[in-house]
Design an enzyme around this catalytic site. Structure first.
Site, short mmCIF file in Angstrom:
data_model
loop_
_atom_site.label_atom_id
_atom_site.label_comp_id
_atom_site.label_asym_id
_atom_site.label_seq_id
_atom_site.Cartn_x
_atom_site.Cartn_y
_atom_site.Cartn_z
N SER A 43 39.30 76.69 -28.50
CA SER A 43 38.52 77.84 -28.95
C SER A 43 38.49 78.92 -27.89
O SER A 43 38.93 78.73 -26.76
CB SER A 43 37.09 77.41 -29.29
OG SER A 43 36.30 77.44 -28.12
N LYS A 44 37.95 80.04 -28.31
CA LYS A 44 37.82 81.20 -27.43
C LYS A 44 37.15 80.86 -26.11
O LYS A 44 37.42 81.45 -25.08
CB LYS A 44 36.92 82.22 -28.14
CG LYS A 44 37.65 83.43 -28.61
CD LYS A 44 36.65 84.44 -29.16
CE LYS A 44 37.42 85.60 -29.73
NZ LYS A 44 36.62 86.62 -30.31
N ARG A 45 36.23 79.90 -26.16
CA ARG A 45 35.45 79.56 -24.96
C ARG A 45 36.24 78.73 -23.97
O ARG A 45 35.86 78.63 -22.82
CB ARG A 45 34.17 78.82 -25.35
CG ARG A 45 33.11 79.73 -25.95
CD ARG A 45 31.92 78.93 -26.41
NE ARG A 45 32.27 77.99 -27.49
CZ ARG A 45 32.42 78.36 -28.76
NH1 ARG A 45 32.24 79.61 -29.11
NH2 ARG A 45 32.75 77.47 -29.68
#
Ligand code: GLU
Length: 439
Positions: free
Chosen positions: A211-213
């Site tokens: 994910s983006k994180r």
């Protein structure tokens, strides 16, 4: 038939490594088959549709070296290449579906009536998969246009793949379950579906979808830190594909002829930032001085280091190249070579220059080196060792204070190389400055 592949990202403001890998595999397949690689921006979701979000995609692809033959701004025979500019084309195909009795209205939205017949997907990576479309509860009729007139992905994606004459759709496995719906639209429009290749997802170290994180999930991360693009492209290829023979470090020119869509692994790939870091280090080590300079110079320029001419910068880059892990560190590595106002690390001073006798040893070394005409690193090293022997001290007793005197720090490029790059006069002047800091 000419192979035509495409990368069809939505502008989210973010180029995910998964997207970049999809682009890379499409590009490789087109390039190895003498085909065309097309960039199409799927921007029917207006909320995220900004010029910056488009630019992130262009910059990321260009940085990775993935040039497109047709696309926004570039143009091409099947443009425009931004979906937001293609509404007239969608209207035309909508009318065809309507005339064929495939559409119905539902609360202002337009829906496609599924023929409710099984659909077989022959996927290059996933093999043959039969989808049972009979149950409306699990396979509801898809909406293709919202009540506000905006288009839904499935429809415009298929229309564009037909209009742009794509032969291969290579995309993430998250779209596999959409594929039978897409095939229903192809058939309803009387078009032959392209060949599909759904590539495995990229998971993080916990086995969840990256994910983006997750660190390193965005191409911007690598751009900002100054990874080398060829290393990142190399690493992305290894996510789901292997060149075999335990080979891992390859140039794009080596990958292009041997990349094989049918050799893509069905298992999900695990994103390993440490591995990517290692791959980058290997590329940096084997890279030519010219390529290193080309990649490092923008970082040096941005940091405002006054190196004067490229000729003056080159030797400085050469001596730090073996040490550099990220190009964004280059200014920090070389800055002291281009100013007499370099900072001194107090801890490094305390451990070397401030020790009793350091000033005298530095003076002795300075005197010995002052007589050296051959200012090359081998001769400098020999002279330092000779001086240490004459003083009855270990070489380190000269090396450490000298290093801190000329660079302000206890870590850096090779000492003799540093001297050579600085030149004799500046080196000896820095010795004097170091002695002032001594106890
Ligand atoms: N815009 C879609 C996405 O970014 C494209 C899917 C496809 O490649 O067909 O997921």
């Amino acid at each position: 038939m000419t192979v035509r592949t495409r990368f069809a990202p939505s502008p989210t403001g973010f180029l995910h490594v998964g997207g970049a890998r999809t682009a890379l595999f499409n590009w490789l397949y087109a390039r190895q088959n003498g085909g065309k690689f097309i960039l199409r921006i799927e921007d029917t979701d207006e909320k995220r549709n900004t010029a910056e979000a488009h630019q992130v995609i262009y910059d990321g692809l260009a940085w990775l070296g993935l040039d497109w033959d047709e696309g926004p701004d570039t143009g091409g025979p099947f443009g425009p290449y931004r979906q937001s500019e293609r509404s007239a084309i969608y209207e035309k195909h909508l009318a065809v579906l309507d005339a064929g009795g495939h559409l119905y209205e539902d609360g202002g939205a337009i829906r496609f009536r599924s023929p409710r017949r099984p659909v077989v997907v022959e996927d290059i990576v996933c093999g043959r998969i039969e989808f049972d479309m009979s149950n409306p509860a699990t396979h509801p009729d898809m909406t293709i246009r919202r009540p506000d007139g905006s288009w839904i992905f499935h429809f415009v994606n298929v229309v564009d793949d037909i209009e742009m004459q794509l032969t291969h759709v290579i995309r993430g496995e998250d779209h596999l379950s959409n594929t039978p719906k897409h095939i229903e639209i192809y058939r309803a429009l009387g078009a032959e579906p392209p060949q599909f290749a759904h590539i495995p997802l990229i998971l993080n170290s916990e086995g969840k979808k990256l994910s983006k994180r997750d660190g390193g999930s965005s191409i911007t991360y690598f751009l900002d830190l100054g990874y080398t693009p060829e290393a990142v492209a190399n690493y992305l290829c290894l996510l789901g594909w292997s060149p075999g023979e335990n080979r891992e470090i390859l140039a794009m020119d080596e990958i292009r002829p041997i990349f094989d869509l049918t050799g893509i692994n069905r298992r999900n790939a695990i994103f390993d930032l440490d591995k990517c870091f290692w791959v980058n280090g290997q590329h940096l080590l084997s890279m030519s001085a010219d390529r290193f300079e080309e990649l490092a110079r923008p970082f040096v320029d941005r940091a405002g280091i006054a190196y004067g001419t490229p000729e003056a910068l080159r030797p400085a880059l050469a001596i730090v190249k073996p040490k550099v892990k990220h190009l964004c560190d280059v200014p920090g590595w070389i800055g002291f070579l281009f100013t007499e106002d370099y900072p001194f690390d107090p801890e490094a001073v305390a451990k070397s220059l401030a020790k009793p006798g350091a000033a005298d040893r530095l003076a002795a070394l300075g005197a010995a080196l002052a007589g050296l005409d051959d200012w090359k690193h081998a001769a400098i090293e020999a002279k330092l060792k000779e001086t240490a022997a004459a003083l009855g001290v270990k070489a380190g007793e000269l090396v450490h204070p000298a290093r801190v005197a000329v660079s302000g720090r206890s870590v850096g490029p090779g000492l003799y190389e540093m001297f050579e790059v600085l030149g004799k006069a500046r080196t000896l002047a820095r010795f004097d400055r170091g002695r002032e800091l001594s106890a």
